[in-house]
Scaffold this motif. Structure first.
Motif, short mmCIF file in Angstrom:
data_model
loop_
_atom_site.label_atom_id
_atom_site.label_comp_id
_atom_site.label_asym_id
_atom_site.label_seq_id
_atom_site.Cartn_x
_atom_site.Cartn_y
_atom_site.Cartn_z
N VAL B 18 4.70 -11.63 31.44
CA VAL B 18 3.70 -12.75 31.05
C VAL B 18 2.28 -11.46 31.00
CG1 VAL B 18 3.81 -14.20 32.73
CG2 VAL B 18 2.76 -12.06 33.40
N VAL B 78 8.42 -19.18 34.76
CA VAL B 78 7.63 -19.09 33.84
C VAL B 78 8.21 -17.69 32.46
CG1 VAL B 78 6.26 -16.62 34.22
CG2 VAL B 78 5.58 -18.26 32.69
N LEU B 129 -0.15 -20.23 29.30
CA LEU B 129 0.40 -20.98 30.83
C LEU B 129 1.49 -21.87 30.08
CD1 LEU B 129 -1.37 -19.36 33.70
CD2 LEU B 129 0.50 -18.37 33.34
N VAL B 138 3.99 -24.43 37.82
CA VAL B 138 2.96 -24.28 36.28
C VAL B 138 1.99 -24.80 35.98
CG1 VAL B 138 3.30 -21.97 35.29
CG2 VAL B 138 4.10 -21.43 37.20
N PHE B 140 0.99 -27.84 36.18
CA PHE B 140 -0.17 -28.22 36.59
C PHE B 140 -0.92 -27.57 36.97
CE2 PHE B 140 -2.36 -30.34 40.53
CZ PHE B 140 -2.84 -31.29 40.20
N ILE B 141 -0.56 -26.41 37.58
CA ILE B 141 -2.04 -25.56 37.97
C ILE B 141 -2.52 -24.73 35.99
CG2 ILE B 141 -3.04 -23.64 38.25
CD1 ILE B 141 -0.83 -23.27 40.65
N LEU B 145 -6.46 -24.91 35.04
CA LEU B 145 -6.97 -24.34 34.53
C LEU B 145 -7.98 -24.52 32.89
CD1 LEU B 145 -7.70 -20.62 35.15
CD2 LEU B 145 -5.67 -20.40 34.16
#
Lengths: 103, 527, 175
Positions: B18, B78, B129, B138, B140-141, B145
């Motif tokens: 990441v 991820v 992301l 992940v 959804f966030i 974001l």
């Protein structure tokens, strides 16, 4: 359908609350009420997640609820900041009209 | 007493996968610090800093691409597979182009540059992301974001109630759509018992231990798919969930519109493909019909509504809706070629669409009503360096042969034919022909002589218009050309070069696109 | 479920639905907000019935507490008038939307009632063993460690946004 509440009952309750939220968003014009209807929808989803979490015996759904709560809080901050800033801009652009409104 | 000790099992390799995201997140914080600790005007400093951060993230993505990345990292939430990296390229390039044209805007609108760029990076982080998420959580966030950052950016302009109202309208409708998507996620979790996309796909394929065979026929799955489809359709402005698009595009600051018109869609489509084409591939019959209808409605409504627009930003909004329709055709093909077509389409779309917005942004900063098409009359004779690239973008968006737009559309339709969806291709070709009218109208207006009397702007486009592009430059050489600011120059010619090069030598990048799709299909166990 | 739990469920569910109706039908945002608090508190009761103690506590503290106070504060700040900048209704939007929502609801209820075993997996006691909060925390800091970390940039963006939007207002007054 059994009257002793099982997961179905919780799911149906979630669906009812979600639908109420949808109706609120589609029929109301007040931005704050629309916003709160969206919050109602998010909460009905949280109930659904918690129900499945209990049903499946995994904590994943509860973690998701927790995440949704955090996200919703962030969303509320931004949404209310937008509302307040629009309100203030309007107040400056047309003070007279607004005086009549809130007077 | 039992003391619970939790071992967080995260290695350096996990963080490495990441790294691009970490660079962007660190950059966001750095910009905020610069904002606080560097006194005075710092538009130049922050612009360069943002470009450097984006370049570093690009380098990190490129490195992950080269090594192939990690199939799944950080507890499988991820990935850094090539599919994610390929979309990262589109997202980072469009962010860099949008940042490049922002300084003019910042100085005329008196934005606070540090906050503005930090929010752009926040949106980029969410988008990357979104393309890399392997877990519904992940996704959804990441979605929230990028959305939160874009709501604020859309409403960022002072003294323009319209911008703020655009931001707020976007906020309400988009959160509404998020709630639908989230309910869909909840039902998907309930049916399959997992929030991991890979586990969901193995459950639905019937391989998972403890996952009942009835999952694929569960009515809750149908409802969940429907709700997720509504959510995704809303976010990528697919008809009939597109109503917000023209208003928001028109109201938001132009660099922001440029950025979100491309990068948001790229990120959302990456997630759309990962969820539907990969995770839910075994239940394709559940969603194919809906996708088919949405694709046709989107192409038809988008193109026809675009015909009536006199405002360039609104025209580009409807054109974006139409292009989402073509991309949907490629996605509905649901084969490897179709998915590569989507990936390639976004790279092409990045250059041609942002290029058109660079044009609008420049005209706006010079004080003209830069988004009224009628005001483009004769602009070629005043400023050929601006009009020529714009003509390239219009031809590319319309899909004329030597451009990127043509090739992207060609591959998309080819994939649909390969999958046997000729009906979609027929509608796609017909609506593309309709689109030629409105794109060429813009070109025609630019190349009209600047008339003193108010002549009607909407003139029928003669069929011999395209060749005119090639013959006029020679005669227009002696005209004194106003100097463009270097950043507009760089931005518009980069975009023009991209639109041409991707059309002339597309094979290299198309190979990359198909490599990226091979990676993601392997991840989900698809051939 | 025991008889007491059943009664608690029905009472909480009824109040939650009434609160929901209140949210969407209230004349002023203030009543709407108070109704929402009612619904949220009943949802906390339902979370307890579902064995999600931590979520129930968070629901009261974060949602019904902090978030709704912020809402009510803004409502009070702006006054209770409606601000009709969202444009007019389309003709027939109201009945159409209610009909659409009714179809959605009927669909979900029908499917759930027809097919109570739609959900896979059986009742499990995993969540009860060792206490809900421990299992929850374990999951949050292992499997879902990354999503949890991601809430940090999300909150930073929200914060920057709130500051930026209020800053631009101050700029207006200076100009």
């Amino acid at each position: 359908m059994n009257l002793t509440p099982g997961p179905e009952h919780f799911l149906v309750l979630g669906a009812i609350l979600f639908t109420l939220g949808v109706i609120g968003v589609l029929t109301r014009r007040d931005p704050l009420i629309i916003f709160m209807s969206i919050e109602l929808m998010l909460n009905s989803v949280n109930l659904t997640f918690a129900t499945f979490s209990q049903q499946l015996g995994s904590a994943d759904g509860q973690v998701f609820v927790f995440i949704v709560m955090t996200v919703a809080a962030a969303e509320v901050v931004v949404g209310l900041a937008l509302i307040v800033s629009i309100f203030q801009t309007r107040q400056q652009i047309d003070v007279d009209e607004l005086d009549q409104m809130s007077g | 007493m039992i003391v619970a000790v939790i071992h967080i099992n995260v290695t350096l390799a996990d963080w490495g996968s990441v790294l691009p995201e970490l660079i962007i997140a660190g950059g966001m914080l750095l910009l905020m610090l610069v904002d606080v600790f560097v006194p005075g005007k710092k538009v130049n400093l922050t612009t360069w800093l943002t470009l450097i951060i984006l370049a570093l993230a690009f380098a990190a993505s490129w490195n992950l691409w080269r090594t192939g990345g990690m199939a799944s990292a950080l507890y499988g939430t991820v990935t850094s597979d090539r599919f994610a990296m390929f979309f990262d390229f589109s997202i980072l390039i469009s962010a860099a182009l949008a940042v490049l044209i922002s300084p003019g805007y910042i100085s005329t609108s008196a934005f606070d540059s540090g906050e503005y760029y930090a929010l752009i990076l926040g949106a980029v982080l969410g988008m990357m992301l979104m393309a890399a998420g392997l877990s519904l959580m992940v996704l959804f966030i990441a979605l929230e974001l990028l959305s939160l950052a874009l709501y604020i950016l859309s409403g960022f302009e002072r003294f323009r109630p319209r911008s703020q109202e655009a931001g707020f309208k976007y906020f309400l409708l988009s959160s509404f759509a998020s709630a639908f998507l989230l309910y869909g996620f909840a039902l998907l979790y309930g049916v399959t018992g997992s929030t991991s996309l890979i586990k969901i796909s193995t459950c639905l394929a019937g391989h998972a231990h403890g996952c009942s065979a009835a999952a694929t026929s569960s009515p809750l799955l149908y409802i969940g798919i429907g709700l997720m489809l509504v959510g995704f359709a809303f976010k990528v402005s697919i008809v009939p969930f597109h109503m917000w698009t023209p208003d928001v595009y028109e109201g938001a600051p132009t660099p922001v519109t440029a950025f979100m018109s491309v990068a948001t869609k790229a990120a959302l489509f990456a997630a759309f493909i990962r969820v539907f084409s990969m995770s839910l591939s075994t239940v394709e019959s559940h969603w194919y019909g809906a996708l088919w209808a949405l694709a046709i409605a989107t192409m038809v409504v988008g193109n026809i509504a675009a015909l009536a627009q006199s405002n360039m930003k609104r025209l580009l909004a409807y054109s974006g809706i139409a292009h989402a329709g073509y991309i949907l055709v490629a996605m509905a093909a649901n084969n490897a070629l179709g998915q590569s077509a989507v990936a390639f389409y976004f790279l092409a779309y990045t250059f041609m669409n942002i290029g058109a917005f660079v044009f609008v942004a420049y005209l706006e900063t010079t004080g003209r009503a830069g988004d009224e098409i009628a005001s483009y009359r004769g602009i070629f004779y005043r400023n050929p360096a601006l009009a020529l690239p714009m003509a390239i973008f219009m031809f590319s968006l319309a899909g004329f042969p030597p451009t990127a737009g043509f090739f992207a559309k060609y591959v998309a339709f080819q994939a649909a034919v390969q999958a046997g969806h000729v009906d979609l291709v027929v509608v796609g070709v017909i609506t593309s022909l309709v689109s030629v009218v409105y794109y060429l109208r813009v070109v025609a207006v630019m190349f009209l002589q600047p008339a003193e009397e108010a002549a009607p702007v909407e003139q029928p486009v003669p069929p011999e218009q395209p060749p005119a592009v090639e013959q006029v430059p020679a005669s227009a050489e002696p005209v004194t050309r106003p100097q463009l600011p270097w950043n507009i120059d760089v931005g518009i010619w980069t975009a023009a070069l991209g639109s041409i090069v991707l059309g002339i030598i597309p094979t290299g990048l198309l190979t990359y696109a198909s490599e990226s799709v091979t990676a993601v299909r392997a991840l989900f166990g698809l051939p | 479920m025991t008889v007491v739990a059943s009664i608690v469920f029905y009472v909480a569910a009824a109040i939650a639905i009434l609160g929901g109706i209140g949210v969407v039908s209230a004349r002023s945002p203030m009543y709407s907000g108070l109704s929402l608090i009612l619904t949220l508190s009943q949802l906390a009761v339902l979370f307890l019935l579902l064995g999600a103690q931590f979520i129930a506590a968070a629901q009261i503290l974060i949602y019904a507490g902090a978030v709704m106070v912020l809402f009510l504060f803004v409502i009070a700040l702006l006054g209770v008038e409606a601000y009709p900048f969202l444009g007019r209704h389309l003709p027939g939007q109201r009945p159409l939307s209610v009909a659409l929502a009714a179809i959605l609801l009927a669909g979900v209820i029908f499917f759930v009632a027809e097919n109570p075993r739609a959900i896979t997996g059986a009742h499990s006691t995993v969540l009860q063993s060792g206490g809900n909060v421990e299992v929850f925390g374990r999951q949050l800091f292992t499997s879902f460690f990354f999503p949890f970390e991601l809430t940090a940039p999300l909150l930073i963006v929200a914060m920057i946004g709130a500051v930026a939007l209020s800053r631009s207002r101050r700029g207006d007054t200076n100009a």
